[in-house]
Design a protein around this motif. Sequence first.
Motif, PDB file in Angstrom:
ATOM      1  N   LYS A  66       3.458  -9.669  46.508  1.00 27.15           N
ATOM      2  CA  LYS A  66       3.485  -8.216  46.270  1.00 27.15           C
ATOM      3  C   LYS A  66       4.618  -7.827  45.318  1.00 27.15           C
ATOM      4  O   LYS A  66       4.418  -7.064  44.371  1.00 27.15           O
ATOM      5  CB  LYS A  66       3.658  -7.466  47.606  1.00 27.15           C
ATOM      6  N   GLU A 105       9.538  -1.640  49.549  1.00 22.67           N
ATOM      7  CA  GLU A 105       8.629  -1.905  50.663  1.00 22.67           C
ATOM      8  C   GLU A 105       8.630  -0.716  51.609  1.00 22.67           C
ATOM      9  O   GLU A 105       9.677  -0.333  52.120  1.00 22.67           O
ATOM     10  CB  GLU A 105       9.022  -3.173  51.419  1.00 22.67           C
ATOM     11  N   THR A 165       5.301  -1.239  47.805  1.00 21.91           N
ATOM     12  CA  THR A 165       4.540  -2.302  48.454  1.00 21.91           C
ATOM     13  C   THR A 165       4.374  -1.959  49.926  1.00 21.91           C
ATOM     14  O   THR A 165       5.164  -1.204  50.491  1.00 21.91           O
ATOM     15  CB  THR A 165       5.223  -3.677  48.319  1.00 21.91           C
TER      16      THR A 165
END
Length: 387
Positions: free
Chosen positions: A191, A261, A284
């Motif tokens: 990712k 993230e 992500t």
Amino acid sequence: MTVTDRIRRRLAVDGVEATPAAVVRAVRRGNEVLGDTAVLRLADQVRDELLGAGPLAPLLADPSITDVLVNGVQVWVDRGAGLQRAAVRLGSPEDVRRLAQRLVAACGRRLDDGQPYADARLPDGTRLHAVLPPVATGGPYLSLRTFRQRPFSLGDLVACGTVDEAVAPVLSAMVGARLAYLVCGGTGSGKTTLLATLLGLVPPTERIVLVEDAAELRPVHPHVVALQARTANVEGAGAVGLTDLVRQALRMRPDRLVIGECRGAEIVDLLGALNTGHDGGAGTLHANAPGDVPARLEALGLLGGLPRSALHAQVVAALQIILLVRRTESGRVLESVSVLVPSGPDRLATVVPAWQCGAGPGPGAPVLGRMLGERGVPAPPILRAAR
């Protein structure tokens, strides 16, 4: 007594810091018969054992290795095709414990019987997680995720098979049209690599503000500023979370706001930012399939106090694209490109595939083509063919 023990004692007696020059001098004093090359090689090994990752240093320096895992005294590595045993001798579990404590202490963290686990980041960017017995029943356990300075271009990802050549223009158009997207997948699926590559496609006239829990994104772009979360110190004070950093980032005039993230309440602030004129944002998200994304976002939204209906309204207004990457036996691949559209009387966010690896364009391809056209970006051929 080993060479390292002798050098350590010599440095302690002399009261000098274990700098490269000091280690070389100490090695020379005890090995006068060695040549320059041998002395430097031995000095590097000693310094790794005194200050660095010791026997693990060669593995962390190997560009093909992404993960180094230590179970007690066993070492496993991942070169992209699954875990393999590494022929590395670490000594006894007590030696591994000392190695873990030294690495963690060098990062300003605590690892002992009172705090038997720790997250840390080594100077070269490697992420370290360590757990000591008795919590680690067969430990100590060390998990190291390496950080590579070399960035990838979209052409590199096409060449290595991560991105299908036919869908690469779609990714470029998506970034150029300032569509907001999430890169989803499991742990170690690639990712961060894909997100960093896509950020490298952002025009150089735009300012990218990164918010990360651990600094991993290194896009090739001339104007990137990064904010990194901070954990509490040994007294339990001084923590700075992602939610606070997102709010700070909004005051830094971002053209593109990126969260490394999304894993907590910060998703609420990100969606709010993307709904207030900050187009082209990205992040992500851990998810095993595109269809799992709305439920995952719901769970994160609840952490931030956002009810389900409001969360879905924010999602369909703020996010347009879901990219799913998956780790396979042959490597990491972009498996699908999907669009988020409202569905049903409640206008809940629904994921519709626009392209799937091995299957080509999906029912969402015309929708994605229209999204691009509305922003003045021509739809790539693979999307036009699906109409």
